[in-house]
Design a protein around this motif. Structure first.
Motif, PDB file in Angstrom:
ATOM      1  N   GLN A 116      -1.070  -2.183  -6.205  1.00 30.86           N
ATOM      2  CA  GLN A 116      -1.032  -2.377  -4.750  1.00 30.86           C
ATOM      3  C   GLN A 116      -1.608  -3.763  -4.447  1.00 30.86           C
ATOM      4  OE1 GLN A 116      -1.662   1.700  -2.409  1.00 30.86           O
ATOM      5  NE2 GLN A 116      -3.475   1.147  -3.554  1.00 30.86           N
TER       6      GLN A 116
ATOM      7  N   GLY B 260      -8.908   1.240   1.793  1.00 33.70           N
ATOM      8  CA  GLY B 260      -9.894   2.310   1.675  1.00 33.70           C
ATOM      9  C   GLY B 260     -10.320   2.743   3.066  1.00 33.70           C
TER      10      GLY B 260
ATOM     11  N   SER C 217       0.859  -1.184   0.000  1.00 33.30           N
ATOM     12  CA  SER C 217       0.000   0.000   0.000  1.00 33.30           C
ATOM     13  C   SER C 217       0.895   1.234   0.000  1.00 33.30           C
ATOM     14  CB  SER C 217      -0.896  -0.014   1.246  1.00 33.30           C
ATOM     15  OG  SER C 217      -1.230   1.299   1.642  1.00 33.30           O
TER      16      SER C 217
ATOM     17  N   LEU D  46      -7.716   8.720   1.265  1.00 33.49           N
ATOM     18  CA  LEU D  46      -7.580   8.181   2.629  1.00 33.49           C
ATOM     19  C   LEU D  46      -6.445   8.908   3.343  1.00 33.49           C
ATOM     20  CD1 LEU D  46      -8.297   5.941   4.748  1.00 33.49           C
ATOM     21  CD2 LEU D  46      -6.484   4.558   3.698  1.00 33.49           C
TER      22      LEU D  46
ATOM     23  N   ALA E 247      -2.236  -4.682  -1.224  1.00 37.07           N
ATOM     24  CA  ALA E 247      -3.078  -4.549  -0.027  1.00 37.07           C
ATOM     25  C   ALA E 247      -3.503  -3.088   0.119  1.00 37.07           C
ATOM     26  CB  ALA E 247      -2.313  -5.022   1.209  1.00 37.07           C
ATOM     27  N   GLY E 248      -4.090  -2.541  -0.979  1.00 37.13           N
ATOM     28  CA  GLY E 248      -4.558  -1.154  -0.963  1.00 37.13           C
ATOM     29  C   GLY E 248      -5.693  -1.013   0.048  1.00 37.13           C
TER      30      GLY E 248
HETATM   31  C1  BTN Z   1     -11.745   5.344  -0.062  1.00 36.68           C
HETATM   32  O1  BTN Z   1     -12.478   5.957  -0.837  1.00 36.68           O
HETATM   33  O2  BTN Z   1     -12.184   4.428   0.650  1.00 36.68           O
HETATM   34  C2  BTN Z   1     -10.299   5.738   0.024  1.00 36.68           C
HETATM   35  C3  BTN Z   1      -9.467   5.011  -0.977  1.00 36.68           C
HETATM   36  C4  BTN Z   1      -8.006   5.413  -0.951  1.00 36.68           C
HETATM   37  C5  BTN Z   1      -7.158   4.553  -1.867  1.00 36.68           C
HETATM   38  C6  BTN Z   1      -5.746   5.046  -1.998  1.00 36.68           C
HETATM   39  S1  BTN Z   1      -4.861   4.220  -3.284  1.00 36.68           S
HETATM   40  C7  BTN Z   1      -3.381   4.936  -2.743  1.00 36.68           C
HETATM   41  C8  BTN Z   1      -3.400   4.936  -1.235  1.00 36.68           C
HETATM   42  N1  BTN Z   1      -2.888   3.677  -0.714  1.00 36.68           N
HETATM   43  C9  BTN Z   1      -3.835   2.979  -0.078  1.00 36.68           C
HETATM   44  O3  BTN Z   1      -3.657   1.854   0.445  1.00 36.68           O
HETATM   45  N2  BTN Z   1      -4.991   3.637  -0.096  1.00 36.68           N
HETATM   46  C10 BTN Z   1      -4.868   4.921  -0.768  1.00 36.68           C
END
Ligand code: BTN
Length: 252
Positions: free
Chosen positions: A37, A42, A13, A112, A39-40
């Motif tokens: 990513q 939200g 992430s 985020l 393990a991105g």
């Molecule tokens: C949401 O709307 O829930 C927020 C999403 C945020 C995603 C971004 S992608 C780059 C960064 N790295 C992450 O793990 N999350 C944010």
């Protein structure tokens, strides 16, 4: 703010990496960008599905000097910057409080913000995900999401998008840090969001659900909602849903 880009082909992430770098004393303006990513993250512990080359996955380290009560405006400031980045590539987005960037009610970008205590003081990491193409969307989000490619029929490069985004982020971050910064950011947000006032919404917070009409923002970016009983609720955190049908009116 001096921008330094650190790019990765694949990473768990970008927010996790930026938080790590912030704890290692990285300067403000360090940006982490990745093509994928694994393990991105939200909001509310949800996953941010981040297939290879389908989006911009971006995080920046900030070390804000503004009063603590205005820290929540960093998310709104980022929403304004993402909005203007998308306008530059031919899209007319809306901003749903607090940080969803929508095109025709479909989500094109999410933000985020996370904080870390570091040896150089409080750091805020702001992560931005922007959908560049829809072809790799998993079925469960395909109907709720859209992308730059779907909206414009053109494929922008990740690097071009990152450059445009950092330009607007630097600009609006300077605005936020200026004399009347917090007031100006609320003003800029108002100009770009149909959710600012007069929108029929349902808001879910940790402990209640409120139905009503939006009535502007507080100076720290909190959302004001007037309920059907006329009571004003000030929402600091919560999920906003647009109501399709207007509440029933009494006949005259
Ligand atoms: C949401 O709307 O829930 C927020 C999403 C945020 C995603 C971004 S992608 C780059 C960064 N790295 C992450 O793990 N999350 C944010």
């Amino acid at each position: 703010m001096k921008i330094t880009l650190l790019t990765f082909d694949s990473i768990d992430s970008t927010n996790t990496e930026a938080l790590k770098q912030a704890r290692l004393a990285a300067n403000e303006g360090l940006c982490i960008v990745a093509s994928e990513q694994t393990a991105g993250r939200g909001r509310h512990g949800r996953a941010w599905i981040s297939p290879p080359d389908a989006g911009l996955y971006f995080s920046v380290v900030l070390r804000p000097k503004i009063a603590t009560k205005f820290l929540s405006l960093i998310t709104l400031m980022t929403g304004v910057a993402v909005h203007d980045t998308l306008v530059e590539v031919g899209i007319k987005p809306d901003i749903k409080w607090v940080n969803d960037i929508l095109v025709n009610e479909r989500k094109i970008s999410g933000i985020l913000a996370e904080t870390a205590e570091t040896s150089k003081g409080l750091a805020v990491v702001v992560g931005v995900g922007i959908n560049i193409r829809s072809s790799n969307f998993p079925v469960e989000i395909a109907s709720l999401a859209t992308s730059i490619e779907a909206e414009t029929n053109t494929l922008v490069s990740r690097d071009e998008l990152a450059e445009r985004l950092t330009k607007y982020l630097s600009y609006f971050y300077d605005v936020l840090n200026g004399g009347e910064g917090p007031k100006q950011i609320v003003e800029e947000w108002k100009r770009r969001s149909s959710y600012f006032s007069g929108k029929h919404v349902r808001v879910s917070t940790d402990n209640e659900t409120i139905t009503g009409v939006t009535d502007g923002l507080e100076s720290n970016g909190a959302l004001r909602v007037i309920g059907s009983d006329g009571r004003i609720s000030i929402i600091q955190a919560g999920d906003v849903e647009k109501l399709r049908t207007e509440p029933a009116r009494s006949r005259s």
